[in-house]
Design a protein around this motif. Sequence first.
Motif, PDB file in Angstrom:
ATOM      1  N   VAL B  73      22.936  -8.180  13.140  1.00  0.00           N
ATOM      2  CA  VAL B  73      22.409  -9.547  13.241  1.00  0.00           C
ATOM      3  C   VAL B  73      21.945  -9.962  11.851  1.00  0.00           C
ATOM      4  N   ARG B  74      22.287 -11.151  11.422  1.00  0.00           N
ATOM      5  CA  ARG B  74      21.865 -11.628  10.102  1.00  0.00           C
ATOM      6  C   ARG B  74      20.606 -12.494  10.195  1.00  0.00           C
ATOM      7  N   ASN B  75      20.621 -13.414  11.148  1.00  0.00           N
ATOM      8  CA  ASN B  75      19.546 -14.393  11.266  1.00  0.00           C
ATOM      9  C   ASN B  75      18.941 -14.313  12.669  1.00  0.00           C
ATOM     10  N   PRO B  76      18.065 -13.334  12.907  1.00  0.00           N
ATOM     11  CA  PRO B  76      17.683 -12.987  14.277  1.00  0.00           C
ATOM     12  C   PRO B  76      17.040 -14.124  15.065  1.00  0.00           C
ATOM     13  N   ALA B  77      16.182 -14.906  14.436  1.00  0.00           N
ATOM     14  CA  ALA B  77      15.468 -15.943  15.184  1.00  0.00           C
ATOM     15  C   ALA B  77      16.429 -16.983  15.752  1.00  0.00           C
ATOM     16  N   ALA B  78      17.473 -17.284  15.006  1.00  0.00           N
ATOM     17  CA  ALA B  78      18.414 -18.320  15.451  1.00  0.00           C
ATOM     18  C   ALA B  78      19.585 -17.752  16.244  1.00  0.00           C
ATOM     19  N   GLU B  79      20.018 -16.566  15.859  1.00  0.00           N
ATOM     20  CA  GLU B  79      21.262 -16.034  16.435  1.00  0.00           C
ATOM     21  C   GLU B  79      21.067 -15.187  17.690  1.00  0.00           C
ATOM     22  N   TYR B  80      19.812 -14.843  18.000  1.00  0.00           N
ATOM     23  CA  TYR B  80      19.624 -13.794  19.004  1.00  0.00           C
ATOM     24  C   TYR B  80      20.268 -14.088  20.368  1.00  0.00           C
ATOM     25  N   LEU B  90      28.777  -2.582  26.689  1.00  0.00           N
ATOM     26  CA  LEU B  90      28.044  -1.378  27.069  1.00  0.00           C
ATOM     27  C   LEU B  90      28.777  -0.511  28.093  1.00  0.00           C
ATOM     28  N   ASP B  91      29.695  -1.091  28.827  1.00  0.00           N
ATOM     29  CA  ASP B  91      30.397  -0.266  29.799  1.00  0.00           C
ATOM     30  C   ASP B  91      31.385   0.685  29.159  1.00  0.00           C
ATOM     31  N   ARG B  92      31.754   0.388  27.925  1.00  0.00           N
ATOM     32  CA  ARG B  92      32.756   1.253  27.282  1.00  0.00           C
ATOM     33  C   ARG B  92      32.231   1.928  26.012  1.00  0.00           C
ATOM     34  N   HIS B  93      31.166   1.382  25.442  1.00  0.00           N
ATOM     35  CA  HIS B  93      30.705   1.904  24.153  1.00  0.00           C
ATOM     36  C   HIS B  93      29.174   2.040  24.148  1.00  0.00           C
ATOM     37  N   PRO B  94      28.651   3.069  23.466  1.00  0.00           N
ATOM     38  CA  PRO B  94      27.233   2.994  23.099  1.00  0.00           C
ATOM     39  C   PRO B  94      27.097   1.863  22.074  1.00  0.00           C
ATOM     40  N   VAL B  95      26.093   1.036  22.230  1.00  0.00           N
ATOM     41  CA  VAL B  95      25.962  -0.114  21.330  1.00  0.00           C
ATOM     42  C   VAL B  95      24.557  -0.146  20.737  1.00  0.00           C
ATOM     43  N   ARG B  96      24.499  -0.312  19.427  1.00  0.00           N
ATOM     44  CA  ARG B  96      23.220  -0.489  18.738  1.00  0.00           C
ATOM     45  C   ARG B  96      23.235  -1.852  18.067  1.00  0.00           C
ATOM     46  N   ILE B  97      22.073  -2.495  18.065  1.00  0.00           N
ATOM     47  CA  ILE B  97      21.945  -3.772  17.372  1.00  0.00           C
ATOM     48  C   ILE B  97      21.061  -3.545  16.144  1.00  0.00           C
ATOM     49  N   SER B  98      21.585  -3.842  14.968  1.00  0.00           N
ATOM     50  CA  SER B  98      20.796  -3.733  13.736  1.00  0.00           C
ATOM     51  C   SER B  98      20.198  -5.100  13.431  1.00  0.00           C
ATOM     52  N   ILE B  99      18.870  -5.125  13.359  1.00  0.00           N
ATOM     53  CA  ILE B  99      18.162  -6.405  13.263  1.00  0.00           C
ATOM     54  C   ILE B  99      17.283  -6.420  12.016  1.00  0.00           C
ATOM     55  N   PRO B 100      17.468  -7.380  11.135  1.00  0.00           N
ATOM     56  CA  PRO B 100      16.608  -7.457   9.959  1.00  0.00           C
ATOM     57  C   PRO B 100      15.207  -7.931  10.349  1.00  0.00           C
ATOM     58  N   VAL B 101      14.219  -7.346   9.712  1.00  0.00           N
ATOM     59  CA  VAL B 101      12.840  -7.755   9.986  1.00  0.00           C
ATOM     60  C   VAL B 101      12.563  -9.045   9.212  1.00  0.00           C
ATOM     61  N   LYS B 102      12.897 -10.149   9.859  1.00  0.00           N
ATOM     62  CA  LYS B 102      12.665 -11.490   9.309  1.00  0.00           C
ATOM     63  C   LYS B 102      11.871 -12.267  10.337  1.00  0.00           C
ATOM     64  N   GLY B 104      10.531 -14.132  13.309  1.00  0.00           N
ATOM     65  CA  GLY B 104      11.104 -14.369  14.632  1.00  0.00           C
ATOM     66  C   GLY B 104      12.028 -13.273  15.114  1.00  0.00           C
ATOM     67  N   PHE B 105      12.079 -12.159  14.380  1.00  0.00           N
ATOM     68  CA  PHE B 105      13.030 -11.111  14.774  1.00  0.00           C
ATOM     69  C   PHE B 105      12.664 -10.461  16.101  1.00  0.00           C
ATOM     70  N   VAL B 106      11.398 -10.601  16.514  1.00  0.00           N
ATOM     71  CA  VAL B 106      10.965  -9.947  17.749  1.00  0.00           C
ATOM     72  C   VAL B 106      11.758 -10.466  18.952  1.00  0.00           C
ATOM     73  N   LYS B 107      12.186 -11.712  18.891  1.00  0.00           N
ATOM     74  CA  LYS B 107      12.989 -12.245  20.002  1.00  0.00           C
ATOM     75  C   LYS B 107      14.312 -11.487  20.114  1.00  0.00           C
ATOM     76  N   ALA B 108      14.904 -11.217  18.983  1.00  0.00           N
ATOM     77  CA  ALA B 108      16.170 -10.485  18.988  1.00  0.00           C
ATOM     78  C   ALA B 108      15.970  -9.074  19.542  1.00  0.00           C
ATOM     79  N   VAL B 109      14.846  -8.457  19.171  1.00  0.00           N
ATOM     80  CA  VAL B 109      14.569  -7.109  19.684  1.00  0.00           C
ATOM     81  C   VAL B 109      14.355  -7.162  21.200  1.00  0.00           C
ATOM     82  N   ARG B 110      13.568  -8.153  21.635  1.00  0.00           N
ATOM     83  CA  ARG B 110      13.304  -8.283  23.078  1.00  0.00           C
ATOM     84  C   ARG B 110      14.607  -8.404  23.870  1.00  0.00           C
ATOM     85  N   LEU B 111      15.473  -9.287  23.403  1.00  0.00           N
ATOM     86  CA  LEU B 111      16.712  -9.500  24.153  1.00  0.00           C
ATOM     87  C   LEU B 111      17.622  -8.277  24.063  1.00  0.00           C
ATOM     88  N   ALA B 112      17.710  -7.693  22.869  1.00  0.00           N
ATOM     89  CA  ALA B 112      18.561  -6.504  22.723  1.00  0.00           C
ATOM     90  C   ALA B 112      18.112  -5.406  23.692  1.00  0.00           C
TER      91      ALA B 112
END
Lengths: 420, 277
Positions: B73-80, B90-102, B104-112
């Motif tokens: 994720v580049r712009n977490p507050a807007a893109e989340y 997720l049904d086929r792959h382990p998935v990780r979301i890399s989120i920059p600490v910018k 409003g990033f907490v929203k991206a973490v919450r949703l992820a």
Amino acid sequence: MMRNHLSVIFLPTNRCNVNCEYCFENKTADRMSLDQLSAVTVKLLDFMDESSISFLTLHWQGGEIMTMPVEWFEQAHERIGALAQARNKRVDHGLQTNMIAYTPRWNRIVKEMFGNSVGTSMDYPNLYRKMFRGGPDDYTRIWKRNIQAAREAGINVGVISVANRETLKVGAESFYSFFVDELGITDFQVNTPFPGGEQNDTKRDLELENEELSQFFRDLTDVWVERGLPEGVKLGPIDQLIAHFSGEPSCLPCIWQSNCADEFISIDARGFVAQCDCWVTSYPDYFFGNIFEHETLSGLLKNSTARQEFVARPAAIVDKDCIECDYLSLCHGGCPVRTYTMRHTLLEKDPYCQLYKSLFRHTETVAARLAGARVDRTDFRKALIHTGKGKSCGTNSQTTAVAAWQTQPLVQLGRRKALS
Amino acid sequence: MNSVTYNIPAHLFDSYQGRKVIVRSDSSDELVIYLSRGNLENVLYAQLTSLKVELDLDPLVSWACALPIDVVVRNPAAEYPLLYHFSKLLDRHPVRISIPVKRGFVKAVRLALALGFSVKLEVGQPDACLIAEMAEVLDLYLRRSEVSQPVEYFHSTFLSFFNHQQSPNLWFVQEEDPEHFRFITNEGAETVSPRFGEIDLRELKLIVGAQQTGSRLSKTECDGCEFLETCGGYFKWPNQEFDCEGIKTLFSRLNLAAEELRNDLASFQELPGGLPA
């Protein structure tokens, strides 16, 4: 589009044999021929090949499914089985019927095709389910007689019940007793009402107050914990929420998936494809297309602007207030059809939000209480170490931090707190 | 094989065969095309560096390969909200979301986390506001029963405190240890990670090596810091004057939580029957 499992709510007939006032389907006389069924099956299997999907579940309903002849089902089962086998796919079948036309002639196909199980519907008290001639009492009498006969024939009968204003008046204890004590049902589910399809006086008065409904569901949870849980009675979605909050495997209803557009589609007797049975029978503006008119199902879905509205819905509404909700992971804004029929837009959260939050909170508390009461060695370990819903990657033996997000279990302090 | 993992653009996949790689692209089509034609044995994961994918029928969804996928994720507050489009993976792959600490990033973490993704925080040198958001994320990670996936770097740090074991420090956890990771630019130049820019690799190794042992930082707040072993001076880069007070608060809370859990386990061991084997 979908996961390794394709689910289809399949309506080979749009006809119905009863006249329920609150039905969200606009009925037609259409029925699917066996040749049309084969054509639909081939397109579903093509789609599964394209999407690397191995499993298909057909949820058969209508209209009323038992208005189709038993013989039609026997041939349908054979045709689908042969087509699937040739493509190395597995197809399972589920049956949802009002049971009004049930006779013992159905027993064999129910056993062979539907695993000897049927799903049916009844409310308590029954206000809106009616025959074309006769009132709710006549309907209830025939339904009771037929489910009794089915159960005596060894068929497992599950019931969906829609709460109404009288349900809230009689209360959770009476409601539970009707199904479990009076009818001997051990597998049922409570749904919330919504005014889908053509409007009438009943539907205009269908929406229930969140507060009263919340109280009913909380009471029902407590009744089930006291009486149903020890006896193994299944009561959705309450039992599944308790399982979820206990860290056990659970199966939550479609209204609480991250996006129902990822989970299933519905196809009706005319070949129309839409999100679910309500949409496919009552809202032409939201049809994804007609499967008989498109070369492939994937092409139909990909080019459907209506489908894109469903796919985009959770992302479009999450920023309003769902993102701040403690239960976002359980709900994701709730059901599109409840939202649309009650708020006339897809781009709002589910109108029963307050009920859901209240029920989540209550079942979470109950699950913690139950865990505390039954701490033993096994439960404690289960509560402590949680492996992340089976999503870890078992194929990579790397022990580097890079691989940690694939393999490391997550220690759940929250669960430990729930035990204390 | 050496122990270095190379983060490479997908078009260089063929030329890095035989080496451990992370393969990245901003196009899921490109990832699938390149990875489908090579040996995946040494591919740690695929990295998708853009959230702009087709709403539906994404090629990664129908790709019958279980390779882990990291979505950046580049712009977490807007893109989340766009994270919803990846839930099908997720049904086929382990998935990780890399989120920059910018902001409003907490929203991206919450949703992820709500969608069941693992999370990696790209943390940098956070100011007080960002520390507050990180504390919120730490609460989610430690206390919310709905969270069932790791949040890095919290998770590795917690486990190291909990196990009282020497474990890789944050340079390694964050995949920026020059002894173990290289970032290959789209033009093929070798560096350690994008945030190190053009700095010479040999110099960087010396700097990081010194920071990890604390020798370069003996006159800064790392000197005698109780978390140096875990942190390795990670937060002193690039600005060595960075005030670690907020970061140390987070470390303290992780340490306390680990201690609480250890104590609880000990108290259960004292119960009749003890803990399960």
